[in-house]
Design a protein around this motif. Structure first.
Motif, PDB file in Angstrom:
ATOM      1  N   THR A 133       0.833  -1.202   0.000  1.00 41.76           N
ATOM      2  CA  THR A 133       0.000   0.000   0.000  1.00 41.76           C
ATOM      3  C   THR A 133       0.868   1.252   0.000  1.00 41.76           C
ATOM      4  OG1 THR A 133      -1.771  -1.143   1.171  1.00 41.76           O
ATOM      5  CG2 THR A 133      -1.803   1.254   1.253  1.00 41.76           C
ATOM      6  N   GLY A 134       1.948   1.232   0.773  1.00 38.07           N
ATOM      7  CA  GLY A 134       2.846   2.385   0.827  1.00 38.07           C
ATOM      8  C   GLY A 134       3.455   2.710  -0.524  1.00 38.07           C
ATOM      9  N   GLY A 135       3.791   1.680  -1.292  1.00 38.81           N
ATOM     10  CA  GLY A 135       4.339   1.908  -2.629  1.00 38.81           C
ATOM     11  C   GLY A 135       3.345   2.595  -3.541  1.00 38.81           C
ATOM     12  N   PHE A 136       2.092   2.168  -3.495  1.00 36.93           N
ATOM     13  CA  PHE A 136       1.058   2.799  -4.313  1.00 36.93           C
ATOM     14  C   PHE A 136       0.709   4.194  -3.794  1.00 36.93           C
ATOM     15  CE2 PHE A 136      -0.022  -1.568  -5.728  1.00 36.93           C
ATOM     16  CZ  PHE A 136      -0.010  -1.345  -7.092  1.00 36.93           C
ATOM     17  N   ALA A 137       0.674   4.374  -2.479  1.00 35.75           N
ATOM     18  CA  ALA A 137       0.267   5.647  -1.881  1.00 35.75           C
ATOM     19  C   ALA A 137       1.209   6.784  -2.254  1.00 35.75           C
ATOM     20  CB  ALA A 137       0.171   5.510  -0.364  1.00 35.75           C
ATOM     21  N   ARG A 138       2.480   6.484  -2.463  1.00 37.78           N
ATOM     22  CA  ARG A 138       3.419   7.533  -2.877  1.00 37.78           C
ATOM     23  C   ARG A 138       3.052   8.088  -4.248  1.00 37.78           C
ATOM     24  NH1 ARG A 138       7.042   3.965  -0.502  1.00 37.78           N
ATOM     25  NH2 ARG A 138       7.707   3.084  -2.470  1.00 37.78           N
ATOM     26  N   LEU A 139       2.427   7.281  -5.073  1.00 38.45           N
ATOM     27  CA  LEU A 139       2.082   7.693  -6.428  1.00 38.45           C
ATOM     28  C   LEU A 139       0.641   8.157  -6.580  1.00 38.45           C
ATOM     29  CD1 LEU A 139       3.803   4.733  -8.274  1.00 38.45           C
ATOM     30  CD2 LEU A 139       4.670   7.046  -8.002  1.00 38.45           C
ATOM     31  N   LEU A 140      -0.220   7.698  -5.698  1.00 35.62           N
ATOM     32  CA  LEU A 140      -1.647   7.974  -5.827  1.00 35.62           C
ATOM     33  C   LEU A 140      -2.165   8.601  -4.530  1.00 35.62           C
ATOM     34  CD1 LEU A 140      -2.566   4.543  -7.443  1.00 35.62           C
ATOM     35  CD2 LEU A 140      -2.426   6.738  -8.630  1.00 35.62           C
ATOM     36  N   PRO A 141      -2.099   9.931  -4.408  1.00 36.42           N
ATOM     37  CA  PRO A 141      -2.553  10.590  -3.178  1.00 36.42           C
ATOM     38  C   PRO A 141      -4.007  10.236  -2.864  1.00 36.42           C
ATOM     39  CG  PRO A 141      -1.416  12.136  -4.622  1.00 36.42           C
ATOM     40  CD  PRO A 141      -1.601  10.871  -5.402  1.00 36.42           C
ATOM     41  N   GLY A 142      -4.296  10.020  -1.592  1.00 32.47           N
ATOM     42  CA  GLY A 142      -5.640   9.691  -1.156  1.00 32.47           C
ATOM     43  C   GLY A 142      -6.002   8.223  -1.301  1.00 32.47           C
ATOM     44  N   LEU A 143      -5.049   7.420  -1.677  1.00 33.44           N
ATOM     45  CA  LEU A 143      -5.293   5.987  -1.861  1.00 33.44           C
ATOM     46  C   LEU A 143      -5.817   5.358  -0.573  1.00 33.44           C
ATOM     47  CD1 LEU A 143      -4.549   3.433  -3.807  1.00 33.44           C
ATOM     48  CD2 LEU A 143      -2.716   3.152  -2.159  1.00 33.44           C
ATOM     49  N   LYS A 144      -6.778   4.463  -0.717  1.00 33.62           N
ATOM     50  CA  LYS A 144      -7.336   3.755   0.432  1.00 33.62           C
ATOM     51  C   LYS A 144      -7.393   2.267   0.097  1.00 33.62           C
ATOM     52  CE  LYS A 144     -11.810   3.924   1.212  1.00 33.62           C
ATOM     53  NZ  LYS A 144     -13.157   4.380   1.563  1.00 33.62           N
ATOM     54  N   ALA A 145      -6.858   1.443   0.997  1.00 31.92           N
ATOM     55  CA  ALA A 145      -6.957  -0.007   0.820  1.00 31.92           C
ATOM     56  C   ALA A 145      -8.376  -0.436   1.137  1.00 31.92           C
ATOM     57  CB  ALA A 145      -5.960  -0.722   1.727  1.00 31.92           C
ATOM     58  N   LEU A 146      -8.973  -1.267   0.284  1.00 25.40           N
ATOM     59  CA  LEU A 146     -10.336  -1.738   0.488  1.00 25.40           C
ATOM     60  C   LEU A 146     -10.411  -3.088   1.197  1.00 25.40           C
ATOM     61  CD1 LEU A 146     -11.924  -0.750  -2.933  1.00 25.40           C
ATOM     62  CD2 LEU A 146     -12.025   0.480  -0.746  1.00 25.40           C
ATOM     63  N   ASN A 147      -9.282  -3.785   1.270  1.00 29.60           N
ATOM     64  CA  ASN A 147      -9.238  -5.049   2.004  1.00 29.60           C
ATOM     65  C   ASN A 147      -7.828  -5.237   2.554  1.00 29.60           C
ATOM     66  OD1 ASN A 147      -7.695  -5.891  -0.169  1.00 29.60           O
ATOM     67  ND2 ASN A 147      -9.186  -7.338  -0.948  1.00 29.60           N
ATOM     68  N   GLU A 148      -7.661  -6.272   3.350  1.00 34.66           N
ATOM     69  CA  GLU A 148      -6.349  -6.501   3.964  1.00 34.66           C
ATOM     70  C   GLU A 148      -5.386  -7.233   3.033  1.00 34.66           C
ATOM     71  OE1 GLU A 148      -6.840  -8.900   7.446  1.00 34.66           O
ATOM     72  OE2 GLU A 148      -7.485 -10.640   6.326  1.00 34.66           O
ATOM     73  N   GLY A 149      -5.860  -7.592   1.857  1.00 37.93           N
ATOM     74  CA  GLY A 149      -5.028  -8.343   0.927  1.00 37.93           C
ATOM     75  C   GLY A 149      -5.178  -9.834   1.167  1.00 37.93           C
ATOM     76  N   SER A 150      -4.700 -10.606   0.211  1.00 35.27           N
ATOM     77  CA  SER A 150      -4.753 -12.061   0.353  1.00 35.27           C
ATOM     78  C   SER A 150      -3.524 -12.675  -0.312  1.00 35.27           C
ATOM     79  CB  SER A 150      -6.028 -12.631  -0.280  1.00 35.27           C
ATOM     80  OG  SER A 150      -6.025 -12.393  -1.671  1.00 35.27           O
ATOM     81  N   VAL A 151      -3.148 -13.826   0.179  1.00 36.51           N
ATOM     82  CA  VAL A 151      -1.996 -14.550  -0.346  1.00 36.51           C
ATOM     83  C   VAL A 151      -2.447 -15.918  -0.818  1.00 36.51           C
ATOM     84  CG1 VAL A 151       0.163 -15.694   0.321  1.00 36.51           C
ATOM     85  CG2 VAL A 151      -0.268 -13.342   1.038  1.00 36.51           C
ATOM     86  N   ALA A 152      -1.989 -16.300  -2.000  1.00 37.78           N
ATOM     87  CA  ALA A 152      -2.166 -17.660  -2.504  1.00 37.78           C
ATOM     88  C   ALA A 152      -0.763 -18.211  -2.727  1.00 37.78           C
ATOM     89  CB  ALA A 152      -2.968 -17.661  -3.803  1.00 37.78           C
ATOM     90  N   ASP A 153      -0.421 -19.256  -2.016  1.00 42.37           N
ATOM     91  CA  ASP A 153       0.934 -19.795  -2.069  1.00 42.37           C
ATOM     92  C   ASP A 153       0.873 -21.260  -2.486  1.00 42.37           C
ATOM     93  OD1 ASP A 153       3.614 -20.284  -1.780  1.00 42.37           O
ATOM     94  OD2 ASP A 153       3.651 -20.059   0.404  1.00 42.37           O
ATOM     95  N   ASP A 154       1.474 -21.574  -3.611  1.00 42.01           N
ATOM     96  CA  ASP A 154       1.487 -22.950  -4.121  1.00 42.01           C
ATOM     97  C   ASP A 154       2.937 -23.412  -4.217  1.00 42.01           C
ATOM     98  OD1 ASP A 154       1.273 -25.351  -5.426  1.00 42.01           O
ATOM     99  OD2 ASP A 154       0.029 -24.588  -7.064  1.00 42.01           O
TER     100      ASP A 154
END
Length: 189
Positions: A133-154
């Motif tokens: 989120t921090g990486g995107f927020a530097r480029l997109l002011p006002g960015l808001k995460a809509l979920n906590e994210g998810s991981v799929a690991d195979d």
């Protein structure tokens, strides 16, 4: 047949340029000869892929295999190695003048997946999501995460995937049917 193999993490391929010495090597791995193929395995690496042909391999360069003569043996990268990172952004730009949503997808394969897997095991999902989120927020002011994210690991395919949805309050302007916006791809940072 498995044998210990001495390698240099410090010198890698440059080990060929050194005179023989007791301190030229700083790590031990295993050379495995199985069904006509040679594999170099490092049991100290956590979270590796489960199959030999999908497992990442470090660039050790050369090894001195115990019981296989006195010459250094070059270590070639396995032909099946797939070490790469993919980024995908899925944008919903269907509603002009309203907040824009997008989903960011990060896919890692091979040794890259093993590094992400180790990081995820070390810091957990909240910290991983915060970093993305921090990486995107530097480029997109006002960015808001809509979920906590998810991981799929195979681990059988040695693929690690992280997904997270975001919303941006103002993403460009519509002008005569065209969307005008200016921002860098976060993957380039």
């Amino acid at each position: 047949e498995a044998k210990p193999a001495l390698v240099s993490l410090r010198h890698n391929r440059g080990i060929f340029d050194f005179l023989p010495s007791h301190d030229a090597f700083d790590h031990v791995i295993t050379r495995l000869d199985l069904e006509g193929r040679t594999w170099y395995l490092d049991p100290t690496v956590n979270g590796q892929g489960l199959t030999l042909n999908r497992r990442g391999q470090f660039a050790y360069g050369a090894a001195l295999v115990v019981g296989a003569g006195q010459a250094l043996q070059p270590i070639a990268e396995p032909s099946a190695a797939i070490d790469r990172m993919e980024f995908e952004q899925l944008w919903d730009l269907a509603r002009p003048g309203r907040p824009t949503q997008f989903e960011a997808v990060l896919r890692a394969h091979g040794q890259v997946a093993e590094r992400w897997r180790a990081g995820y095991a070390s810091v957990g999902l909240p910290s991983l999501a915060q970093a993305i989120t921090g990486g995107f927020a530097r480029l997109l002011p006002g960015l808001k995460a809509l979920n906590e994210g998810s991981v799929a690991d195979d681990r059988s395919t040695n693929r690690f995937e992280f997904r997270q949805r975001f919303e941006v309050p103002e993403f460009g302007t519509y002008n005569r049917g065209f969307l005008e916006t200016d921002f860098l791809a976060v993957e380039m940072l």
